[in-house]
Design an enzyme around this catalytic site. Sequence first.
Site, PDB file in Angstrom:
ATOM      1  CG  ASN A  11      -2.052   1.417   1.459  1.00 13.38           C
ATOM      2  OD1 ASN A  11      -1.777   2.039   0.803  1.00 13.38           O
ATOM      3  ND2 ASN A  11      -2.328   1.558   2.467  1.00 13.38           N
ATOM      4  CD1 TRP A  12       3.784   0.917  -2.766  1.00 11.26           C
ATOM      5  CD2 TRP A  12       3.210   2.360  -5.074  1.00 11.26           C
ATOM      6  NE1 TRP A  12       4.028   0.607  -3.891  1.00 11.26           N
ATOM      7  CE2 TRP A  12       3.395   0.784  -4.851  1.00 11.26           C
ATOM      8  CE3 TRP A  12       2.933   3.356  -6.157  1.00 11.26           C
ATOM      9  CZ2 TRP A  12       4.228   0.688  -6.733  1.00 11.26           C
ATOM     10  CZ3 TRP A  12       3.149   2.745  -7.140  1.00 11.26           C
ATOM     11  CH2 TRP A  12       4.583   2.002  -7.658  1.00 11.26           C
ATOM     12  CE  LYS A  13       0.298   3.352   4.838  1.00  5.99           C
ATOM     13  NZ  LYS A  13       0.590   3.745   6.489  1.00  5.99           N
ATOM     14  CG  HIS A 103      -5.806   1.954   5.734  1.00  8.12           C
ATOM     15  ND1 HIS A 103      -4.729   2.987   6.316  1.00  8.12           N
ATOM     16  CD2 HIS A 103      -5.000   0.939   5.412  1.00  8.12           C
ATOM     17  CE1 HIS A 103      -4.007   2.527   6.476  1.00  8.12           C
ATOM     18  NE2 HIS A 103      -3.994   1.681   6.280  1.00  8.12           N
ATOM     19  CD  GLU A 105      -2.771   5.609   7.013  1.00  2.20           C
ATOM     20  OE1 GLU A 105      -2.645   5.842   5.751  1.00  2.20           O
ATOM     21  OE2 GLU A 105      -1.864   5.234   7.766  1.00  2.20           O
ATOM     22  CD  GLU A 175      -3.050  -2.460   7.475  1.00  2.00           C
ATOM     23  OE1 GLU A 175      -1.795  -2.528   7.059  1.00  2.00           O
ATOM     24  OE2 GLU A 175      -3.466  -1.233   7.522  1.00  2.00           O
ATOM     25  N   GLY A 181       2.838   2.834  10.928  1.00  2.00           N
ATOM     26  CA  GLY A 181       4.104   3.365  10.502  1.00  2.00           C
ATOM     27  C   GLY A 181       4.839   3.639  11.655  1.00  2.00           C
ATOM     28  CB  SER A 221       6.154  -1.393  11.704  1.00  3.98           C
ATOM     29  OG  SER A 221       5.806  -0.032  11.629  1.00  3.98           O
ATOM     30  N   GLY A 242       3.357  -0.759   4.198  1.00  5.53           N
ATOM     31  CA  GLY A 242       3.114   1.033   3.685  1.00  5.53           C
ATOM     32  C   GLY A 242       4.976   0.715   3.401  1.00  5.53           C
ATOM     33  N   GLY A 243       5.368   1.455   4.277  1.00  5.68           N
ATOM     34  CA  GLY A 243       6.520   2.132   4.037  1.00  5.68           C
ATOM     35  C   GLY A 243       7.864   1.053   3.111  1.00  5.68           C
TER      36      GLY A 243
END
Length: 261
Positions: A11-13, A103, A105, A175, A181, A221, A242-243
């Site tokens: 997930n590149w956000k 999600h 966020e 999640e 993150g 993470s 993610g990251g």
Amino acid sequence: MSDRTLLLAGNWKMNHDHLEAISSVQKLAWALEDAKLDETKCDVVVIPPFTDIRSVQTLIQGDKLWLTYGAQDVSQHEPGAHTGEIAASFLARLGCTYVVVGHSERRANNHETNDIVAAKVKAALAQEITPILCIGESLEQRQEKTHVDFTLTQLEESLADLDSASLEGLVIAYEPVWAIGTGETATAEDAAEMAAAIRARLAERYSDSLAASTRILYGGSVKTDNVAQVLASDDVDGALVGGASLNGPDFAALCKAAVAK
Ligand SMILES: O=C(CO)COP(=O)(O)O
């Protein structure tokens, strides 16, 4: 060992414009090839911003890459007067296999309730796009030890009015909000506990076959050096990353570590 195929979704956000997306997917594909990753052993998915999807589609289809792709959100509405929204039918036309729904966020920043999330799950399924339904508790709920109840309520309410047959193929991503993150990762036991609870609730509420076939991912993470720990339980079928999915070769290394676990 379960017979569910491992799923690694990046997930590149809100990262990578469409030119960066092309470069990232190209490098990911090369690195996966170099790593000789067996494509029958896992599904590797990229989930870029909406504006990148057409470019990613063209690259993946043009170069016949075995990667699949999806979107980070979908509207619950049919096409019409909804400024800024993206309909599930548009994502289907772009060849999206998956869409992330609910999600944390978006739940936090865009006030998405379980009712809205349920409507989005339905909109995706109506277009034969697989929802990756995100659920998970806050730090406070974990400290109060209400995390299992909270997450299972989110699960049930986010799937309201759907029956077992329509949910076949569904993906669930656990999640925990406190692990996203932050560099904090749930322990193998935390991930295993929740994945088992989700699977048991699917069996109870829907059917044994849905519980046995649904892929449950962990997200928060996840990195190359902790992915094996996260996947230690047979109930955890992959990761929503993610990251660590933004750089193609790094994400390929993470996929390789996951397959080797
Ligand atoms: O939210 C996530 C994936 O959807 C997890 O993000 P990070 O891997 O950056 O913690």
